[in-house]
Each structure stands twice: as C-alpha cells, then as structure tokens.
Write an enzyme that holds these catalytic residues in place. Structure first.
Site, short mmCIF file in Angstrom:
data_model
loop_
_atom_site.label_atom_id
_atom_site.label_comp_id
_atom_site.label_asym_id
_atom_site.label_seq_id
_atom_site.Cartn_x
_atom_site.Cartn_y
_atom_site.Cartn_z
N GLY A 117 -30.05 10.91 1.52
CA GLY A 117 -29.46 11.19 0.21
C GLY A 117 -30.34 12.06 -0.66
O GLY A 117 -30.11 12.17 -1.86
N ASP A 119 -26.47 20.23 -5.12
CA ASP A 119 -27.70 20.20 -4.32
C ASP A 119 -28.28 21.60 -4.14
O ASP A 119 -29.48 21.83 -4.30
CB ASP A 119 -27.42 19.61 -2.94
CG ASP A 119 -26.80 18.22 -3.03
OD1 ASP A 119 -26.84 17.64 -4.12
OD2 ASP A 119 -26.30 17.72 -2.01
C1 GLA Z 1 -23.72 15.00 -1.88
C2 GLA Z 1 -23.09 16.38 -2.10
C3 GLA Z 1 -23.15 16.78 -3.56
C4 GLA Z 1 -22.60 15.68 -4.48
C5 GLA Z 1 -23.22 14.33 -4.12
C6 GLA Z 1 -22.57 13.21 -4.87
O1 GLA Z 1 -25.09 15.07 -2.14
O2 GLA Z 1 -23.76 17.34 -1.31
O3 GLA Z 1 -22.45 17.99 -3.76
O4 GLA Z 1 -21.21 15.65 -4.43
O5 GLA Z 1 -23.12 14.05 -2.73
O6 GLA Z 1 -22.81 13.32 -6.23
#
Ligand code: GLA
Length: 402
Positions: free
Chosen positions: A137, A185
């Site tokens: 994550g 991200d």
């Molecule tokens: C992942 C995705 C992001 C976002 C997050 C949840 O990291 O790549 O674009 O949607 O989940 O906030």
C-alpha cells in the site's frame, strides 16, 4: 524513513549516495559500462482514500523509500530490463508492445504510453532496484513507473513536464496493466516536497503544500498481508462509484463525478440507489469533507482534530467502502490504545498493506515497541514499522562533485 531507537523499528535505508553507488555497480555487473540513475519515491496517504478517481481531494506525502532505475541507451528497438528485486531479465520490443503479465509491464506500459504520445524512444538497457516494499500500500508500482518514465525520457530530446509524466504513468497502469487507479500515487511520486504533505485537487490537479507538524511523527505499520482480492475489488469499487453517478444524475443533471454531489443531495436521492451503492457514495462524499477539515486542522496545529478525522476515515473505509480487512482493523485498534497516538487509519487501496499513524514525537519509541509486540502476539507475524519523513519527489541522481 528516519531511524528509530526502538528495536522493533525497521533499519533506515542506505543513504542515497551509497544506494546510488550500489545500483550503478549492479548495472556495471549486469551490462557493463556507464549508466544514468533516476529515483522515484513511494507514498503514504494521510487522508482522502478512494477519492482520487472520483475527482476528489487527497493528502499524500512522498516517503523516503525509492525505486531506482539505472539506464543506458542501446542501438536497437528493444528494451532489456533486469530486476534486482526479482533477479529476472525481461526484454520487450518498443514497436510491438505486448504485456508479459509481470513486474515488467509497468515499464513496458510507460514506454508504450510515451511512444503513443509522440516521444521517440531509443532502445535501452535498464536495471531496476526498488526499496519500496511491494504490495504494502505504499505504491511501489507508481514509484517504478515514474522512475522508469524519467529514465526513458532522458534518452530522447523532446521536452516534458512532471504533470505530463504523472498522467502518462497513470495511463500506463490503467490501459496497459489494467488497474483503474487514480492520479494520486503518480502525482505525489513526481511532485512530493521534503517536509510537506501534498493537498491535491484531483480534478484541477492543483496542489497545495502543507508543512508537516514538527512535534508529531507519521508512523507506518505494515500488517504484512495482502489479500488476493485487492486488485479485483478496487476495480469493483470504481465501477460502483460510476454507477452511483449514473443513478444520481437522474436527479442531478450534469454531474460527472461524485465530486459534484453534496451530502444533502445524496440523502435526498437515496431511494434511487441500491444500499451498497449508497454506502460507497457516502464514503467518497464524506471523505472529501474530511480532507478539507484535516487541512484546516493541520494549519491550525490541531493534531487531536486531525487524528480524529483519520479515525473517522478508517471507520468509513471499513464500514461504508468495505476495503479494510481484519489485520488492518486490528492494527488500527491496537494503535488507538497507545497513549500519544492522535489517530490511525489504513493507507492506500486496502485489503492489507499498511496503516498510517499520527503519533506525538516523544511517544514513538513506546508506540513502536507496543505495536510490534501486541500485533505479533495476536497474528503471529512481526510487523514492519517505520517512522516516515515526507520526502522530495522523483529526480535524476547526480553524484556530488567537489
Ligand atoms: C491505490 C490507487 C490510488 C488510490 C488509492 C486509494 O493506491 O493507486 O489511485 O485510488 O489506491 O485511495
């Protein structure tokens, strides 16, 4: 990450100069010859989860864990890639993009999007070495895309900017890899700023930088699990949001995303929505409010308030958006019992990975020890715990000369 005196904390990564020397040396061993080096960071998200693909608001920071890419041009139309993490080699042809369904697709996807956008790339030899833990994550995939994108762009003459790079990397993930992620991200990996959080409007792509409080720390706790359903469920949530917009547009003509829907509108039109769709919309709309309130709390140094909003965000992700899991809930629950903790929540897409915790600076050693001990006792797994510092976005590594 900064080093923490507690034995439970993860050791600090190598200083960048030492890591850069190590990666160039690896390149020399694999391919021979000189290379250029690029790095792109992973991220944590403090608040604003699953809002980016709804044109909403997010508040991430780049972390000091980087993906490194070493590159040299080649006189062919192929790109050879070696992964130091997987100890694998892959080769792809620039003119015949073909997903291989593994880690190399992030790189091939970026190359394909760059070429589609008119950049003329030469062949290359690349080596990838990432310090961003995978599947936790912290967005190891965006770090890989951005580092690879920077490296490939460096081999061609046309100009580019960081926003274009972030957008191309996101397209690579959406269209080549098949994960329908938002822009958060890639944007923060490109545009992070040391000592700052990034308050990003995912519709206008305008960002505001907020200084991190000096008397508190962001601590990342890795549950060490990643449930297999994560990728599939992510795309399901996205479709559910789209379904919400389509159903709500009957009563709200002209809306294009949940960003355009107020809480009052949602409740007024509730009968138009199946209960599960209503819950998904409720999370997104309330989470956008929480991001604004959290930014105001930070500016006024109201850390208790910020922490409370983090806890509310976790509750909403767990109950309304249903993207948490027992391990994340346990990690958050354990954190909330430690004194000096302002707030705790899951960070990233969910179904495993990390929590992010806002902890008073002086309480960090006790926090780290207690969480490591209690999580291990309950789950039988030693969690990785890191104290995070907000870092600079991606860039070319240039060895200091003196
Ligand atoms: C992942 C995705 C992001 C976002 C997050 C949840 O990291 O790549 O674009 O949607 O989940 O906030």
């Amino acid at each position: 990450m900064t080093f923490n005196s507690s034995p439970a904390a993860q050791p600090a990564p190598l200083p960048a100069a030492a890591r850069a020397a190590e990666v160039s040396e690896l390149f020399r061993k694999v391919y021979g010859g000189q290379c250029r080096l690029f790095r792109a960071p992973g991220r944590i998200n403090l608040i604003g989860e699953h809002t980016d693909y709804n044109d909403g608001f997010v508040m991430p920071a780049a972390v000091d864990l980087d993906c490194w890419v070493a590159i040299a041009p080649a006189a062919t139309r192929t790109v050879e890639v070696h992964s130091a993490n997987f100890k694998q080699n892959r080769t792809f042809h620039l003119d015949q993009p073909q997903p291989l369904r593994d880690w190399s697709d992030y790189i091939q996807g970026v190359a394909a999007m760059l070429q589609q956008s008119g950049y003329r790339l030469p062949g290359a030899k690349m080596l990838v070495a990432s310090d961003v833990p995978m599947g936790s994550g912290l967005s190891s995939s965006a770090a890989l895309e951005v580092a690879a994108g920077l490296a490939l762009l460096d081999l061609q003459p046309a100009s580019w900017n960081r926003l274009q790079l972030a957008q191309l990397c996101r397209r690579a993930e959406n269209e080549f890899v098949g994960a329908r992620c938002g822009i958060m991200d890639q944007f923060v990996s490109c545009n992070g700023k040391a000592g700052h959080l990034v308050l990003l409007d995912c519709r206008s792509l305008e960002a505001r930088y907020l200084p991190v409080p000096e008397d508190a720390r962001w601590v990342i706790c890795n549950t060490m699990v990643k449930h297999a359903i994560a990728a599939g469920e992510y795309n399901v949530r996205r479709s559910q949001c789209e379904e919400g917009v389509s159903l709500l547009s009957g009563g709200l003509p002209g809306i294009t995303s949940l960003r355009d829907v107020s809480l009052e509108d949602l409740e007024r039109l509730r009968a138009a929505l199946p209960p599960v769709i209503h819950k998904r919309c409720l999370h997104v709309i309330t989470e956008n409010h929480r991001v604004h309130w959290a930014a105001a709390a930070l500016e006024q140094r109201l850390l208790q308030r910020f922490g409370h909003l983090m806890s509310e965000s976790h509750r909403s992700l767990r109950d309304d958006y249903e993207v948490s899991c027992p391990e994340l809930d346990l990690m958050v629950d354990l954190a909330n019992r430690v004194s000096g903790v302002y707030g705790a929540r899951m960070t990233g897409g969910g179904f495993g990975g990390c929590t992010v915790n806002l902890v008073a600076a002086e309480a960090v050693p006790e926090f780290t020890t207690k969480i490591a001990k209690t999580y291990q006792a309950r789950m039988g797994v030693v969690p990785e715990i890191r104290v995070s510092t907000a870092s600079e976005g991606a860039g070319r590594w240039r060895a200091a000369t003196s």
